[in-house]
Scaffold this motif. Structure first.
Motif, PDB file in Angstrom:
ATOM      1  N   GLU A  12      -7.168 -91.535  70.293  1.00 48.90           N
ATOM      2  CA  GLU A  12      -8.031 -90.716  71.165  1.00 48.90           C
ATOM      3  C   GLU A  12      -7.551 -90.681  72.609  1.00 48.90           C
ATOM      4  OE1 GLU A  12      -9.160 -93.194  69.307  1.00 48.90           O
ATOM      5  OE2 GLU A  12     -10.587 -92.398  67.845  1.00 48.90           O
ATOM      6  N   LYS A  13      -6.601 -91.597  72.936  1.00 50.53           N
ATOM      7  CA  LYS A  13      -6.119 -91.758  74.319  1.00 50.53           C
ATOM      8  C   LYS A  13      -7.290 -92.075  75.263  1.00 50.53           C
ATOM      9  CE  LYS A  13      -2.052 -88.850  73.691  1.00 50.53           C
ATOM     10  NZ  LYS A  13      -1.211 -90.007  73.349  1.00 50.53           N
ATOM     11  N   LEU A  14      -8.158 -92.968  74.772  1.00 52.35           N
ATOM     12  CA  LEU A  14      -9.329 -93.398  75.525  1.00 52.35           C
ATOM     13  C   LEU A  14      -9.413 -94.929  75.516  1.00 52.35           C
ATOM     14  CD1 LEU A  14     -11.960 -90.874  74.097  1.00 52.35           C
ATOM     15  CD2 LEU A  14     -10.921 -90.774  76.376  1.00 52.35           C
ATOM     16  N   PHE A  15     -10.227 -95.462  76.412  1.00 54.74           N
ATOM     17  CA  PHE A  15     -10.436 -96.905  76.483  1.00 54.74           C
ATOM     18  C   PHE A  15     -11.798 -97.254  75.884  1.00 54.74           C
ATOM     19  CE2 PHE A  15      -7.215 -96.134  79.620  1.00 54.74           C
ATOM     20  CZ  PHE A  15      -6.389 -97.253  79.549  1.00 54.74           C
ATOM     21  N   SER A  24     -20.499-100.686  72.138  1.00 55.43           N
ATOM     22  CA  SER A  24     -19.260-100.220  72.759  1.00 55.43           C
ATOM     23  C   SER A  24     -19.363 -98.740  73.132  1.00 55.43           C
ATOM     24  CB  SER A  24     -18.073-100.423  71.818  1.00 55.43           C
ATOM     25  OG  SER A  24     -18.229 -99.643  70.639  1.00 55.43           O
ATOM     26  N   ILE A  25     -18.520 -98.320  74.067  1.00 53.63           N
ATOM     27  CA  ILE A  25     -18.433 -96.906  74.450  1.00 53.63           C
ATOM     28  C   ILE A  25     -16.964 -96.580  74.686  1.00 53.63           C
ATOM     29  CG2 ILE A  25     -20.730 -96.754  75.506  1.00 53.63           C
ATOM     30  CD1 ILE A  25     -19.335 -96.970  78.257  1.00 53.63           C
ATOM     31  N   LEU A  26     -16.635 -95.282  74.589  1.00 57.91           N
ATOM     32  CA  LEU A  26     -15.283 -94.811  74.873  1.00 57.91           C
ATOM     33  C   LEU A  26     -15.283 -94.066  76.201  1.00 57.91           C
ATOM     34  CD1 LEU A  26     -14.175 -93.432  71.381  1.00 57.91           C
ATOM     35  CD2 LEU A  26     -13.238 -95.429  72.552  1.00 57.91           C
ATOM     36  N   ILE A  27     -14.323 -94.374  77.062  1.00 55.86           N
ATOM     37  CA  ILE A  27     -14.211 -93.676  78.338  1.00 55.86           C
ATOM     38  C   ILE A  27     -12.740 -93.339  78.597  1.00 55.86           C
ATOM     39  CG2 ILE A  27     -16.249 -94.818  79.321  1.00 55.86           C
ATOM     40  CD1 ILE A  27     -14.304 -96.578  80.940  1.00 55.86           C
ATOM     41  N   GLU A  29      -9.334 -92.851  81.243  1.00 60.07           N
ATOM     42  CA  GLU A  29      -8.692 -93.697  82.256  1.00 60.07           C
ATOM     43  C   GLU A  29      -9.235 -93.436  83.652  1.00 60.07           C
ATOM     44  OE1 GLU A  29      -4.192 -94.992  83.700  1.00 60.07           O
ATOM     45  OE2 GLU A  29      -4.474 -93.185  82.505  1.00 60.07           O
ATOM     46  N   ASN A  30      -9.529 -92.169  83.948  1.00 56.31           N
ATOM     47  CA  ASN A  30     -10.045 -91.824  85.261  1.00 56.31           C
ATOM     48  C   ASN A  30     -11.357 -92.562  85.556  1.00 56.31           C
ATOM     49  OD1 ASN A  30      -9.945 -89.737  87.638  1.00 56.31           O
ATOM     50  ND2 ASN A  30     -12.030 -89.588  86.840  1.00 56.31           N
ATOM     51  N   THR A  31     -12.244 -92.591  84.566  1.00 48.14           N
ATOM     52  CA  THR A  31     -13.526 -93.292  84.724  1.00 48.14           C
ATOM     53  C   THR A  31     -13.310 -94.797  84.864  1.00 48.14           C
ATOM     54  OG1 THR A  31     -14.577 -91.598  83.348  1.00 48.14           O
ATOM     55  CG2 THR A  31     -15.810 -93.625  83.706  1.00 48.14           C
ATOM     56  N   LEU A  32     -12.375 -95.309  84.090  1.00 51.01           N
ATOM     57  CA  LEU A  32     -12.062 -96.740  84.149  1.00 51.01           C
ATOM     58  C   LEU A  32     -11.685 -97.159  85.571  1.00 51.01           C
ATOM     59  CD1 LEU A  32     -11.558 -99.175  82.031  1.00 51.01           C
ATOM     60  CD2 LEU A  32      -9.144 -98.666  82.448  1.00 51.01           C
ATOM     61  N   ILE A  33     -10.840 -96.331  86.196  1.00 48.34           N
ATOM     62  CA  ILE A  33     -10.370 -96.655  87.552  1.00 48.34           C
ATOM     63  C   ILE A  33     -11.458 -96.400  88.592  1.00 48.34           C
ATOM     64  CG2 ILE A  33      -8.697 -96.019  89.347  1.00 48.34           C
ATOM     65  CD1 ILE A  33      -6.765 -95.334  87.001  1.00 48.34           C
ATOM     66  N   LYS A  34     -12.088 -95.243  88.507  1.00 51.68           N
ATOM     67  CA  LYS A  34     -13.077 -94.853  89.512  1.00 51.68           C
ATOM     68  C   LYS A  34     -14.270 -95.804  89.547  1.00 51.68           C
ATOM     69  CE  LYS A  34     -15.437 -90.803  91.367  1.00 51.68           C
ATOM     70  NZ  LYS A  34     -15.648 -89.347  91.237  1.00 51.68           N
ATOM     71  N   CYS A  35     -14.676 -96.290  88.391  1.00 54.08           N
ATOM     72  CA  CYS A  35     -15.846 -97.173  88.320  1.00 54.08           C
ATOM     73  C   CYS A  35     -15.464 -98.654  88.405  1.00 54.08           C
ATOM     74  CB  CYS A  35     -16.627 -96.901  87.031  1.00 54.08           C
ATOM     75  SG  CYS A  35     -17.349 -95.246  86.951  1.00 54.08           S
ATOM     76  N   ASN A  36     -14.181 -98.895  88.671  1.00 54.21           N
ATOM     77  CA  ASN A  36     -13.701-100.275  88.861  1.00 54.21           C
ATOM     78  C   ASN A  36     -14.106-101.170  87.688  1.00 54.21           C
ATOM     79  OD1 ASN A  36     -12.438-102.429  90.184  1.00 54.21           O
ATOM     80  ND2 ASN A  36     -14.329-103.032  91.222  1.00 54.21           N
ATOM     81  N   ILE A  37     -13.723-100.751  86.496  1.00 56.99           N
ATOM     82  CA  ILE A  37     -14.100-101.473  85.282  1.00 56.99           C
ATOM     83  C   ILE A  37     -13.009-102.479  84.904  1.00 56.99           C
ATOM     84  CG2 ILE A  37     -14.554-101.209  82.812  1.00 56.99           C
ATOM     85  CD1 ILE A  37     -15.720 -98.422  83.530  1.00 56.99           C
ATOM     86  N   TYR A  38     -13.423-103.679  84.585  1.00 54.52           N
ATOM     87  CA  TYR A  38     -12.479-104.710  84.181  1.00 54.52           C
ATOM     88  C   TYR A  38     -13.172-105.684  83.221  1.00 54.52           C
ATOM     89  CZ  TYR A  38     -15.019-106.984  88.002  1.00 54.52           C
ATOM     90  OH  TYR A  38     -16.008-107.462  88.817  1.00 54.52           O
ATOM     91  N   LYS A  39     -12.342-106.446  82.505  1.00 54.59           N
ATOM     92  CA  LYS A  39     -12.861-107.406  81.528  1.00 54.59           C
ATOM     93  C   LYS A  39     -13.710-108.472  82.240  1.00 54.59           C
ATOM     94  CE  LYS A  39     -11.172-110.437  77.802  1.00 54.59           C
ATOM     95  NZ  LYS A  39     -11.678-111.732  78.265  1.00 54.59           N
ATOM     96  N   GLU A  54     -20.352 -90.409  84.707  1.00 54.71           N
ATOM     97  CA  GLU A  54     -19.067 -90.153  85.354  1.00 54.71           C
ATOM     98  C   GLU A  54     -18.038 -89.702  84.327  1.00 54.71           C
ATOM     99  OE1 GLU A  54     -16.899 -89.387  88.440  1.00 54.71           O
ATOM    100  OE2 GLU A  54     -18.813 -90.408  88.747  1.00 54.71           O
ATOM    101  N   ASN A  55     -18.081 -90.303  83.179  1.00 59.00           N
ATOM    102  CA  ASN A  55     -17.162 -89.928  82.102  1.00 59.00           C
ATOM    103  C   ASN A  55     -17.421 -88.501  81.631  1.00 59.00           C
ATOM    104  OD1 ASN A  55     -15.004 -91.212  80.408  1.00 59.00           O
ATOM    105  ND2 ASN A  55     -16.332 -90.490  78.772  1.00 59.00           N
ATOM    106  N   LYS A  56     -18.706 -88.137  81.519  1.00 58.97           N
ATOM    107  CA  LYS A  56     -19.067 -86.773  81.110  1.00 58.97           C
ATOM    108  C   LYS A  56     -18.591 -85.746  82.137  1.00 58.97           C
ATOM    109  CE  LYS A  56     -23.174 -87.728  78.288  1.00 58.97           C
ATOM    110  NZ  LYS A  56     -24.647 -87.554  78.175  1.00 58.97           N
ATOM    111  N   VAL A  57     -18.739 -86.079  83.421  1.00 56.55           N
ATOM    112  CA  VAL A  57     -18.299 -85.177  84.483  1.00 56.55           C
ATOM    113  C   VAL A  57     -16.796 -84.950  84.396  1.00 56.55           C
ATOM    114  CG1 VAL A  57     -17.984 -84.925  86.984  1.00 56.55           C
ATOM    115  CG2 VAL A  57     -20.172 -85.723  86.077  1.00 56.55           C
ATOM    116  N   TYR A  58     -16.054 -86.034  84.194  1.00 52.45           N
ATOM    117  CA  TYR A  58     -14.595 -85.904  84.102  1.00 52.45           C
ATOM    118  C   TYR A  58     -14.201 -85.047  82.897  1.00 52.45           C
ATOM    119  CZ  TYR A  58      -9.670 -87.045  83.657  1.00 52.45           C
ATOM    120  OH  TYR A  58      -8.306 -86.945  83.548  1.00 52.45           O
TER     121      TYR A  58
END
Length: 202
Positions: A12-15, A24-27, A29-39, A54-58
């Protein structure tokens, strides 16, 4: 809740974000970076909803950009996104982004549309106005764009269509009325037809 895993889904090329409650959810890369998501990051329900939005907007922006392979109006983009069931707020955020970076511009669209319809289809101003209104362009923008057109081009088209039509029906009954009706259907107002038809039909 905590993010226990971040897994890249190649297909899916998603995280995939996995939480400590096994949800769990799929997002992207843009959302991952913008929302400062980390383990191991802790997020509450409000933050989770913000990530999802934010993911929906992207994703909606990406969909809109693909739709913009040719010029579109603001309304056309809005309708296209509504088909995916997106809510008003998300669509407005996408439209704001597209306008800010000049991906959509109803004035530019109207000018290009008018040029094509005058030079290719030889439509009159009234028909062009009607078509643009149906595409969601405001009357103010339409009138402004039409004012930028040289009057000579509109008259040249009118005289050419009037002459072609009249020559075609001149030997039939009510040739004058048929020509007037045709010119009205092409998008010229009755006042304009009556004012200029005498240059073709003496």
């Amino acid at each position: 809740m905590y993010i226990t895993k971040i897994i890249y889904e190649e297909k899916e090329k998603l995280f995939k974000l996995v939480f400590d409650d096994d949800s769990s959810i799929l997002i992207n890369e843009n959302t991952l970076i913008k929302c400062n998501i980390y383990k191991d990051k802790e997020i509450d329900k409000k933050e989770l909803n913000e990530i999802i939005e934010e993911n929906k907007v992207y994703e909606a922006t990406e969909k809109a950009l693909k739709f913009l392979k040719k010029l579109r109006t603001k309304k056309e983009i809005s309708v296209h996104l509504k088909e995916d069931g997106l809510d008003f707020e998300i669509i407005n955020r996408v439209l704001k982004y597209l306008e800010e970076f000049n991906y959509i511009d109803d004035h530019q669209y109207a000018s290009s549309f008018i040029s094509d319809k005058l030079r290719i289809n030889r439509y009159g101003p009234e028909k062009i106005k009607y078509l643009l209104l149906n595409k969601g362009v405001s009357s103010e923008i339409i009138n402004l764009s039409l004012e930028e057109v040289e009057d000579d081009l509109i008259k040249e088209n009118f005289l050419k269509d009037a002459e072609i039509k009249y020559n075609k029906v001149s030997s039939t009954k009510n040739a004058y009325e048929k020509t007037v009706k045709y010119l009205l259907s092409k998008g010229y107002s009755l006042d304009y037809v009556m004012k200029n038809i005498g240059e073709v039909i003496k």
